[in-house]
Design an enzyme around this catalytic site. Structure first.
Site, PDB file in Angstrom:
ATOM      1  N   LYS A  24       0.820  -1.222   0.000  1.00 56.60           N
ATOM      2  CA  LYS A  24       0.000   0.000   0.000  1.00 56.60           C
ATOM      3  C   LYS A  24       0.849   1.265   0.000  1.00 56.60           C
ATOM      4  O   LYS A  24       2.017   1.261   0.346  1.00 56.60           O
ATOM      5  CB  LYS A  24      -0.991  -0.040   1.170  1.00 56.60           C
ATOM      6  CG  LYS A  24      -2.156  -0.983   0.807  1.00 56.60           C
ATOM      7  CD  LYS A  24      -3.317  -0.937   1.741  1.00 56.60           C
ATOM      8  CE  LYS A  24      -4.418  -1.874   1.192  1.00 56.60           C
ATOM      9  NZ  LYS A  24      -5.430  -2.166   2.188  1.00 56.60           N
TER      10      LYS A  24
ATOM     11  N   ARG B 248      -3.776  -9.874   5.120  1.00 56.19           N
ATOM     12  CA  ARG B 248      -4.163  -9.988   3.710  1.00 56.19           C
ATOM     13  C   ARG B 248      -2.991  -9.507   2.874  1.00 56.19           C
ATOM     14  O   ARG B 248      -2.627  -8.332   2.948  1.00 56.19           O
ATOM     15  CB  ARG B 248      -5.406  -9.129   3.477  1.00 56.19           C
ATOM     16  CG  ARG B 248      -5.965  -9.166   2.068  1.00 56.19           C
ATOM     17  CD  ARG B 248      -7.191  -8.259   1.963  1.00 56.19           C
ATOM     18  NE  ARG B 248      -7.707  -8.203   0.608  1.00 56.19           N
ATOM     19  CZ  ARG B 248      -7.205  -7.428  -0.340  1.00 56.19           C
ATOM     20  NH1 ARG B 248      -6.192  -6.638  -0.097  1.00 56.19           N
ATOM     21  NH2 ARG B 248      -7.733  -7.448  -1.553  1.00 56.19           N
TER      22      ARG B 248
HETATM   23  C1  7PJ Z   1      -8.324  -4.412   1.519  1.00 54.14           C
HETATM   24  C2  7PJ Z   1      -9.381  -5.186   1.087  1.00 54.14           C
HETATM   25  C3  7PJ Z   1      -8.017  -4.369   2.912  1.00 54.14           C
HETATM   26  C4  7PJ Z   1      -9.876  -5.886   3.221  1.00 54.14           C
HETATM   27  C5  7PJ Z   1      -8.455  -4.207  -0.603  1.00 54.14           C
HETATM   28  C6  7PJ Z   1      -5.428  -3.344  -2.025  1.00 54.14           C
HETATM   29  C7  7PJ Z   1      -6.739  -2.664  -2.186  1.00 54.14           C
HETATM   30  N1  7PJ Z   1     -10.159  -5.934   1.915  1.00 54.14           N
HETATM   31  N2  7PJ Z   1      -9.465  -5.043  -0.262  1.00 54.14           N
HETATM   32  N3  7PJ Z   1      -8.835  -5.123   3.718  1.00 54.14           N
HETATM   33  N4  7PJ Z   1      -7.742  -3.812   0.449  1.00 54.14           N
HETATM   34  N5  7PJ Z   1     -10.601  -6.600   4.087  1.00 54.14           N
HETATM   35  O1  7PJ Z   1      -5.322  -4.543  -1.803  1.00 54.14           O
HETATM   36  O2  7PJ Z   1      -4.411  -2.595  -2.145  1.00 54.14           O
HETATM   37  O3  7PJ Z   1      -7.113  -3.689   3.412  1.00 54.14           O
HETATM   38  S1  7PJ Z   1      -8.179  -3.743  -2.256  1.00 54.14           S
END
Ligand code: 7PJ
Length: 289
Positions: free
Chosen positions: A222, A256
């Site tokens: 990020k 994640r």
């Molecule tokens: C997240 C997500 C996060 C959850 C994305 C990226 C953007 N779902 N979906 N938490 N980020 N739960 O992966 O850079 O931080 S999309």
């Protein structure tokens, strides 16, 4: 012992878990069309499981700042073929979506978890998850919509405001009939937050544990990590692993990530050290029902 109930699996959270990210958005550099995009995403699912992913998170909507939201039909056409394959791989499958039509269809296809960056706020989303008897849900904090969220990044106390929002969404989801053991919460790193807000959410992440629910956190690649290191999105592996490890140290149950193999190795070291200080607190594995 802490578990997260999902449709087919009770995920044992006595050790930290790695959720591998699978994006199914059109590849502008390939002219193979939808089938090629789905085939590449299915191959990526297999690779992440081989690298040790405990869960997969499949997404067909780009939520980058300024991104345009696809129609539910378009989103479903992207993710459904990949979900159908992913559910054969032996790990819980999460789908990153805010669209109730997509939620219903992927749960019918055997997906285990709905991961909603809008925390089931779209009309019909609560009902779509509540209609399933067991499916898990991840409720994430976001301020406004991806197109405009960076213009509203203003907080008096970001940690307290994120916690209050998540508590309110948990109450709404429970009131709709979703049991507490099906819910995890996520502070939404990068969603309507400036660098200082994201850093505060990691520094003070333990305060979010007072919600009494497992925390899922996503720092992978990020922009805050770019701001801190000066590196482009393709050069943030070390920074991403560092942030994931710090999140786990501060109580995150699930991270994640894009880079599963590196994160799994880092967490093996973390877990070995944690157990050496607490030899009776042994972690198990994800248990199929
Ligand atoms: C997240 C997500 C996060 C959850 C994305 C990226 C953007 N779902 N979906 N938490 N980020 N739960 O992966 O850079 O931080 S999309």
């Amino acid at each position: 012992m802490a578990f997260w109930q999902t449709a087919r699996f009770d995920v044992d959270l006595s050790r930290p878990r790695v959720m591998g990210i699978v994006n199914v958005t059109p590849d502008s550099f390939s002219d193979g069309g939808r089938h090629a995009d789905a085939a590449a995403a299915c191959a990526h699912c297999e690779r992440l499981v081989a690298e040790g992913a405990d869960l997969l998170d499949i997404g067909g909507e780009s939520t980058r700042p300024g991104a345009v939201t696809p129609s539910a039909d378009e989103e479903l056409a992207r993710v459904l073929p990949v979900v159908r394959h992913a559910v054969t791989l032996g790990v819980p499958v999460s789908v990153d979506t805010s669209a109730p039509e997509v939620m219903r269809a992927v749960l019918d296809a055997g997906a285990d978890v709905v991961n909603d960056v809008r925390a089931l706020t779209r009309p019909g989303a609560l009902a779509a998850v509540a209609a399933h008897p067991r499916a898990g849900v991840c409720l994430m904090h976001m301020r406004a919509e991806p197109a405009t969220m960076q213009q509203q990044a203003d907080y008096r106390d970001v940690v307290a405001e994120v916690a209050a929002y998540l508590a309110e969404r948990v109450a709404a989801v429970q009131a709709a009939g979703v049991e507490r053991q099906r819910i995890v919460v996520d502070p939404g790193i990068g969603f309507g937050k400036k660098v200082e807000h994201n850093l505060a959410l990691l520094a003070r992440q333990r305060e979010l544990l007072a919600l009494g629910l497992p925390l899922l956190v996503g720092w992978s690649r990020k922009s805050t990590l770019g701001a801190v290191t000066g590196r482009g999105v393709g050069e943030r592996l070390a920074a991403s692993v560092a942030a994931a490890l710090m999140a786990v140290e501060r109580g995150a149950a699930i991270v994640r990530v894009h880079d599963v193999a590196a994160t799994v190795d880092a967490l093996k070291v973390w877990t070995a050290v944690a157990r050496s200080g607490n030899p009776h607190g042994q972690g198990g594995s994800t248990i199929a029902r």
